[in-house]
Every structure is written in C-alpha cells, then in structure tokens.
Enzyme design. Structure first.
Site, PDB file in Angstrom:
ATOM      1  N   ASP A  92       0.786  -1.223   0.000  1.00  0.00           N
ATOM      2  CA  ASP A  92       0.000   0.000   0.000  1.00  0.00           C
ATOM      3  C   ASP A  92       0.822   1.279   0.000  1.00  0.00           C
ATOM      4  O   ASP A  92       0.360   2.311  -0.503  1.00  0.00           O
ATOM      5  CB  ASP A  92      -0.952   0.004   1.198  1.00  0.00           C
ATOM      6  CG  ASP A  92      -2.082  -0.996   1.026  1.00  0.00           C
ATOM      7  OD1 ASP A  92      -2.454  -1.262  -0.120  1.00  0.00           O
ATOM      8  OD2 ASP A  92      -2.583  -1.511   2.030  1.00  0.00           O
ATOM      9  N   TYR A 150     -10.179  -0.384   1.794  1.00  0.00           N
ATOM     10  CA  TYR A 150      -9.746  -0.368   3.187  1.00  0.00           C
ATOM     11  C   TYR A 150      -9.395   1.030   3.673  1.00  0.00           C
ATOM     12  O   TYR A 150      -8.941   1.874   2.889  1.00  0.00           O
ATOM     13  CB  TYR A 150      -8.510  -1.258   3.372  1.00  0.00           C
ATOM     14  CG  TYR A 150      -8.776  -2.497   4.183  1.00  0.00           C
ATOM     15  CD1 TYR A 150      -9.179  -3.680   3.574  1.00  0.00           C
ATOM     16  CD2 TYR A 150      -8.640  -2.498   5.566  1.00  0.00           C
ATOM     17  CE1 TYR A 150      -9.424  -4.823   4.314  1.00  0.00           C
ATOM     18  CE2 TYR A 150      -8.879  -3.637   6.315  1.00  0.00           C
ATOM     19  CZ  TYR A 150      -9.274  -4.796   5.682  1.00  0.00           C
ATOM     20  OH  TYR A 150      -9.517  -5.919   6.421  1.00  0.00           O
TER      21      TYR A 150
END
Length: 703
Positions: free
Chosen positions: A344, A428
């Site tokens: 990420d 998320y």
C-alpha cells in the site's frame, strides 16, 4: 504543513469521485515562493508550482513534449547537514531547499520515469539533476485510480462483455477497484512491460449509492496505464450468479433498511481553557514533549526531532519516525487471486490516499489540524485540508497508590497527545495514530477498518468458501493478512551517540543457582552486525529490544540509558518463501531489522512498485551484514494481523488494532509522571447523586 487556503468550489464530478478535499490550487492562491522557517517544513503551494514549472522548462530543452507528474515532494536535507544546523542553534545557513520530483515521460518508450531534483533556494528555481530511471514504473495515484476505472468502463470490449455475460448496460452502476499488478509474477511474460493494473469488478444494485462490494463479478480486467488500453480479462468458465443481497453502510440507507438504535446521549469533550499543547508552524510542544511534524505523499505523517524535557533540557529520543511499507497478501490460491496482494505504501502512497478529517466525527475535543500540500499529475499544487488531527485525550489511570493504614489515596490520571491521519486505499481504511504519554511512553497504533474486498464464489466451491468467509449467498470475503513496517531512526539522548541493541529476558534452568525453579533473569545479547539483529517476536521469552546509548549513563545505576521497543504478538507471513509476496515483502517475514544509517535506504520494499531487479530492499541491504554496534543505526519494526473475516466485519469492519510501544529504560531517575499536579475533574457527575469531585486527590488534600 501548508496553511489553510481558500479553494475552488468542487464540481459534481469531484464530489462523485470523492475528491472534494484535494482540489488543485489556482495561480492567485499560490503566491510567491516563500522563505520557509525550517528545512523540514513541507513544500508550500508556491514551491510545488515552482518545481513543476522548472521541470516543464527543462523538459522543453530536452525536446520532451509531455510530462505527467507522479510526485513532487521535499527532498529532505542529508541527516548530517540537519544535525549540524540544529547543533548550531539554527545559526548556520539552512541546508539548500530542494524538491524531489518523479516524472513520467509518456512520449518515451514504455513511458519512462525521470527523477528530478529542483533547486528552490535560487531566485529562479531550476533543475539541478535530471536522471532517467530504466525498468521502473511509479505508484498509482488517486487520479490514476479514477482514470483506470474510466478506461475500463469506456472500453467497447468490456462493455460488450458486461452486457452479454451479466446483462449489465448501465456503466454508472459498474465499479472497478484498481490494484497494481506490475511485473511481480515472472511467469506472466505477456505483462512484462508497461504499467499494468488489475481491476476487480463490481456492480451496484438499484442505486449508485449501493454498496458495490456486495455484488462482485467474476471478472478481472488488466490494463496498461501507459497506453490507456485494456489488455486482457480473466473470468470463470461457467456463467456466474451475481450475489444479490444488498448490505449498505450509508446512513440514509442504514436508517431505511435497519433503523437506528436509540438511547445514546451526548458525550462532550470540553476544554474550557483550551488545549495544553503549543504549536509554532510545524513544531509542537506538549507536557515536556517536543517534536516536529511533516507530511509527504508516500509516508503521510512523519515525526522529526522527538525529545522529552528533563532537568531543563530536551533530551533526544527519535530523529525520524514514519510508516514506510504495508503488505496485504491474500490467501486464495486459485487464479486470478494468487496475484492478489497490495503494497500500500509503494503502490499508492499513504499521503496521496489521505482524506480530510471532520471535526466532531473523526476527531473530538479541541483540535489542531495540519493541512497537507501535494501535487496533481499536471504538476500543480493540491491541497488536502485537515489531513492530520492533533488533540489531547484522557487515558485513565497514570498511577495510583492507597496507604491502607491511613486510607489516604494519591492518584493521577493519564493524558496523552494524539497525532493521527487516515488513508483510504480502495476498500480499506487505515488510521495511523501516534500517542505521547506524560510518563515518557510513545505508542504507535494502526486502526484497520473499511470494507472487505469481496469476490464471487469460485467454480466448484461451496456452499462455504475454503479460503474465506461466506457473507451472503454466493458472496465470499477472502482470508488475508496485513503487515506494517515502521522506520525508527532512534536518537537516544544524543543524535550522534553510539547505539547498542540488545534482546532480553530468558528464564533460568534448574540448577545450583536456581534450586527451586523460580529464578529468571533479563539477559542481554548485543547485536554486532545486521544479520544478528534480524529477529522475530517471542512472547514466551518476554522479548523486547533495547536501543542504548553507550556514551550516556544513568546517574543512579551507572548503566547506559536506553529505550525499549515492546512488540505485540505478530503472525508469520503465510505465503511460501518462494512466492513473490514473501520475496518482495521480506520486511514482513521478521519483526526486527537493524541497518546502519544511510540517506539512501528509506523504503524496505524498494522505491517503485516495479523494480529493475530486486537490489533495493531491506533483505539486500542486510545481506551485507554491516556493523551496527556502536554506530548510528535505524530500527525497522514490522507487525501485523491475520484477518479471517467475520460476518460482524460486514459491510464495514469495526476497528482492529495493531501496534507497539516505545518506553524509556533507565533513561530517567524516577517516574517522569511524578510531577503531575493532582487535578480532579470538576465536571464529573455521579449518576442521580452528588456532583462533588474527589477531594483526596486534589490540591486541597491533606496528609
């Protein structure tokens, strides 16, 4: 951080894409390039604009007709220069002010990348260095994510496939989640070139506000962001059945479908005299803590020059701290999900993924916000207002003792300073929280929430999924893991001091020195080199890691002052060591790494999602087995969680917490929180009783 700035009104498309908090600034909002107060202050709007202009002028001289700006950020001065500047009492000339730019060259073969260094100190900012980097592709920005979805939904082949296979004709109801694909899987030679994105596909039901994660398609679309073309698709062999049950989280839909509970009364956090912290630009002081705050596109919030005041001087603790990588490997071995893994930080950037925080929702009490100044793909400044929240929180007891002989009670409540930001990466959310306590403790906590990444049940699977949890008929949430890596450039009592790391706490065997079997001791083993320091957590041994300063000793014990890293339990990476998840995510396979300081070693999984070789990673750095004892070293701590989804995690997951503590060890001569005055809370009330506050802990208490 950038000061708050009036921004242009967002368009309907901006609202639709969730870009309200990140508008590009117009020229009249930018102003002239200012003289900044400190070398670590983030770039201003004027500096971002000046850096973009300098790059375009230089590109013109090279005959390059197109530029796409992936990132424009502060080039932090070398550590040695910063320490020299700070040691002079900031009387020396400031280190040169420079911007580091990552620029895509769409007109070049395979859309090459250039790393550009721009001098912002000169009257006319200009390019100092322009280096073309081969064999890499840059991160996916929020603009890339929006563009990727537009490419997929506009492609005639995809539109035809959606119609013929699923009966879908309304593209407004289609959603595509872009995940970096890159060249991480060598067997896929047809994708060896380009900036390859894989999009997991979904459809909404009945409304554009419907939760599309409830309705996944069995379709993965591959596209090249450099060419803007769809390359391939993967899907099941048989005709799929789209999960039909809608489960929503938007407030109006929840109220309509489930209704809201009642009986919850207001709980207000009030500070009638204001907060206890002071802010001067990006410098913060609170309850003997001092630190500097910055923000960049990749790490998000960064802490610098963290120290604690003791005996009239600020004693250094941390030179720099930030989150430098995340890996989220999924555990479904079936194609195409064996490629489902996100890095990420390097893939998307925590700063680019940051969202504006809302007063009274994300943050309660008396809040100080820091804005963040980033860039658009055109090289223009882009503002994220209220990117970082800072506030105080009550945290229960700090210490208490009752003298049972007299009944006298002494109690102090704990208060902590909180600095936080939230990054949204596709489905998320990650909340990153740094806590500073009055007793010298530092805590870092990551709060995981957001939507589960869902998929349709695979062919031949059922009625329950093998590698996930059934959320609704035909709807699977795959098992996966989250691992975080924090880079801690420690500065225990002296930014130039020698360090010595130790691992401690072992039980003692039965023997002459332990005849009753009750003995245990805290044994310490110094790490001499990098490979010796590659360690895992071990709760059975109460394992912690100390960072000592061998040149600073406690006045009472005579031992070196230290801080200890207290890890929480963390699972191993379950991907096999031969798999790319484990190879590229090597940082997550161990919980402790230690390297000698280097200005060039910043990101443990490399600088780019797609690398030319695998040489720029923490596994390669530590393979050199360099000396770390009595040297300026960096501590890298990885920690994580295995997420086996629950029905209770759907449609939005309650916060899951992971993190660690840093605590002083023989750094102080006593409990640093002993000098906190007893201040009973006068606003507290007893239910259906007296409103009088405690007297025994207050200033009026008598022995």
């Amino acid at each position: 951080m950038a000061p708050s700035t009036t921004v242009t009104k967002p368009t309907f498309v901006d609202n639709l894409l969730g870009l309200v908090s990140r508008p590009a600034l117009t020229p009249h909002q930018i102003g002239a390039v200012p003289t900044t107060a400190h070398p670590l202050d983030p770039l201003t709007a004027a500096e971002v604009s000046a850096a973009g202009k300098a790059c375009r002028l230089h590109a013109d001289s090279l005959g390059l007709t197109q530029l796409r700006f992936n990132a424009i950020t502060l080039e932090e001065p070398p550590k040695a220069a910063l320490l020299e500047y700070e040691a002079s009492g900031r009387r020396l000339a400031k280190p040169p002010r420079r911007a580091h730019c990552i620029v895509q060259l769409p007109s070049e073969p395979n859309s090459s990348v250039a790393e550009v260094l721009v001098d912002l100190s000169s009257p006319v900012p200009a390019v100092l260095n322009w280096v073309k980097v081969e064999g890499v592709q840059p991160m996916v920005t929020i603009e890339d994510c929006v563009e990727a979805e537009e490419i997929v939904k506009a492609d005639p082949g995809i539109r035809g496939l959606l119609k013929d296979r699923y009966g879908i004709t309304d593209m407004d109801m289609v959603a595509a989640d872009p995940w970096y694909y890159g060249d991480r899987f060598a067997e896929e030679s047809k994708y060896s070139d380009g900036r390859i994105i894989q999009c997991f596909m979904y459809v909404r039901s009945g409304s554009v506000h419907d939760n599309h994660y409830a309705h996944p398609l069995d379709l993965v679309v591959f596209l090249d962001m450099n060419t803007g073309r769809v390359l391939d698709t993967l899907m099941q062999a048989t005709s799929p059945v789209i999960p039909q049950l809608s489960t929503n989280y938007l407030a109006p839909l929840v109220q309509k479908e489930r209704g809201f509970r009642s009986g919850l009364k207001p709980l207000n956090i009030v500070q009638p005299e204001g907060p206890s912290f002071q802010v001067h630009g990006n410098e913060v002081s609170w309850q003997k803590w001092n630190m500097r705050v910055s923000f960049n596109y990749r790490e998000g919030l960064v802490l610098h020059n963290v120290g604690y005041e003791d005996g009239g001087r600020v004693r250094p603790v941390l030179h720099r701290a930030s989150t430098v990588e995340i890996i989220v490997p999924y555990g479904d071995p079936r194609s195409p999900f064996h490629k489902k893994c996100a890095f990420d930080v390097v893939d998307y950037g925590l700063g680019f993924s940051c969202s504006s925080l809302e007063l009274g929702c994300d943050c309660l009490g008396h809040i100080h916000y820091f804005d963040a100044m980033l860039n658009t793909n055109k090289g223009e400044p882009m503002l994220i207002k209220k990117a970082v929240c800072m506030h105080e929180e009550d945290h229960g007891l700090l210490w208490k003792h009752v003298e049972y002989r007299t009944g006298h009670s002494e109690v102090r409540r704990s208060r902590r300073l909180v600095l936080s930001f939230v990054a949204t990466i596709a489905n998320y959310e990650y909340g990153f929280f740094w806590y500073f306590y009055q007793d010298g403790t530092i805590e870092h906590e990551v709060k995981l929430t957001g939507c589960l990444s869902t998929n349709m049940l695979s062919e031949g699977e059922g009625p329950l999924p093998t590698h996930g949890t059934l959320l609704a008929p035909g709807l699977n949430a795959q098992i996966h893991q989250h691992f975080f890596c924090v880079r801690l450039d420690m500065a225990v009592d002296d930014p130039h001091g020698g360090r010595n790391l130790t691992v401690n706490c072992d039980s003692m065997p039965l023997g002459p020195d332990n005849p009753n079997g009750v003995g245990f001791t805290a044994t310490e083993t110094p790490f001499e080199t990098e490979l010796q320091a590659v360690r895992e957590v071990d709760p059975r041994r109460s394992r912690v890691w100390k960072i000592k300063n061998m040149h600073s000793r406690n006045s009472i014990t005579g031992v070196p002052v230290a801080w200890k890293l207290m890890p929480f339990a963390s699972p191993p990476v379950y991907a096999h060591p031969s798999n790319e998840h484990s190879r590229r995510g090597a940082f997550a396979t161990k919980q402790l790494w230690v390297t000698p300081y280097s200005d060039d070693e910043k990101f443990p999984a490399g600088d780019y999602p797609l690398l030319a070789g695998d040489t720029n990673s923490i596994a390669n750095w530590t393979s050199l087995d360099r000396k770390i004892k009595e040297s300026d070293c960096v501590v890298w701590h990885s920690f994580g969680v295995t997420h086996v989804p629950r029905l209770e995690d759907w449609p939005v997951m309650p916060v899951e917490r992971v993190g660690f503590h840093l605590k002083p060890v023989n750094f102080f001569d006593a409990n640093p929180g002993m000098d906190i005055a007893p201040l009973p809370n006068k606003a507290s009330r007893e239910h259906q009783g007296s409103s009088a506050a405690c007297e025994s802990c207050g200033p009026q208490s008598k022995l």
